[in-house]
Enzyme design. Structure first.
Site, PDB file in Angstrom:
ATOM      1  CG  ASP A 102     -75.235 -54.830  62.542  1.00  0.00           C
ATOM      2  OD1 ASP A 102     -75.510 -53.811  63.174  1.00  0.00           O
ATOM      3  OD2 ASP A 102     -75.284 -55.992  63.002  1.00  0.00           O
TER       4      ASP A 102
HETATM    5  N1  URA Z   1     -79.572 -57.221  64.895  1.00  0.00           N
HETATM    6  C1  URA Z   1     -78.279 -57.277  64.534  1.00  0.00           C
HETATM    7  O1  URA Z   1     -77.469 -57.931  65.185  1.00  0.00           O
HETATM    8  N2  URA Z   1     -77.902 -56.592  63.444  1.00  0.00           N
HETATM    9  C2  URA Z   1     -78.750 -55.870  62.686  1.00  0.00           C
HETATM   10  O2  URA Z   1     -78.341 -55.282  61.704  1.00  0.00           O
HETATM   11  C3  URA Z   1     -80.092 -55.831  63.079  1.00  0.00           C
HETATM   12  C4  URA Z   1     -80.474 -56.510  64.189  1.00  0.00           C
END
Ligand code: URA
Length: 234
Positions: A102
């Protein structure tokens, strides 16, 4: 070499994406649209994707990047946001991220032009264990930890067993290590939300045995030969 593999090996995209491009009629072999992913490409054949001629396999490059906050995990962004591509732009080969982190997640991101490895590491059937360290709001009770370990409903999907270890519990937040082997969108954030603890910071520290270690934020290093062989063996 089979057409889908040929496209992936050339570093254009993952093998799965190549299958989609072929099925959508975007791939031509010697000037004619082909829709069979398994058709064999011979020496001297001309393969085009969206009209662009593909150069056959280039040398493979594998790096691990420590993704900073505020970068998106794509090679281009039409909204002008910073992308992880900018952090590896001194490497001449065109690299692709293996899976996604993310915008607000930091840490270990593998990038490569090896479409075959990308395909096998991200295929839902054999996803590898990924380790994250999360800071979450509130207290993570034993009951909540047990729920996370067993599997929680993150909205139409029940997660499979996870490994969870509280590193530090403070009055208002906890630092937790969590390992999962699935890769649903925002999965770790949703898992903690499901038990009532909002994620404040999230960092990926390992994929399988490949670790972030002391790599500085925004920096990358080449994977070692041993790490590449290990990832291919998974
Ligand atoms: N889980 C999440 O919530 N975000 C990420 O970036 C990776 C795994």
């Amino acid at each position: 070499m089979r057409l889908n593999k040929y496209i992936a090996a050339a570093g254009i995209c993952s093998r799965r994406k190549a299958d989609e491009l072929i099925a959508a009629g975007n791939v031509k072999l010697n000037g004619a649209v082909v829709r069979q992913m398994g058709i064999v490409v011979e020496d001297g054949d001309r393969v085009t994707v969206n009209g662009k001629l593909i150069e056959p396999a280039q040398s493979k490059v594998y790096v691990v990047l420590n993704k900073p906050l505020g970068y998106i995990t794509t090679m281009e962004d039409d909204k002008g946001r910073a992308t992880v591509a900018e952090l590896v732009d001194d490497i001449p080969e065109r690299l692709f991220p293996v899976g996604r982190l993310d915008y607000n997640t930091t840490g270990l991101l593998i990038m490569t032009n090896d479409g075959q490895l990308t395909y096998s590491l991200t295929h839902p059937k054999h996803e590898v264990w990924k380790t994250y360290v999360a800071t979450v709001a509130g207290v993570l009770s034993d009951q909540k930890i047990a729920k996370l370990r067993k599997g929680v409903d993150i909205g139409g999907f029940v997660t499979s067993p996870a490994r969870v270890k509280v590193i530090k519990q403070m009055p208002r937040h906890a630092v937790v290590e969590i390992q999962i082997h699935e890769g649903k969108n925002r999965q770790v954030r949703k898992m903690f939300s499901a038990v009532g603890n909002k994620v404040q910071t999230l960092e990926r520290t390992a994929i399988g045995d490949v670790r972030l270690g002391r790599l500085m934020s925004g920096h990358y290093r080449k994977l070692t030969k041993e790490e590449i062989e290990y990832l291919k063996s998974l």
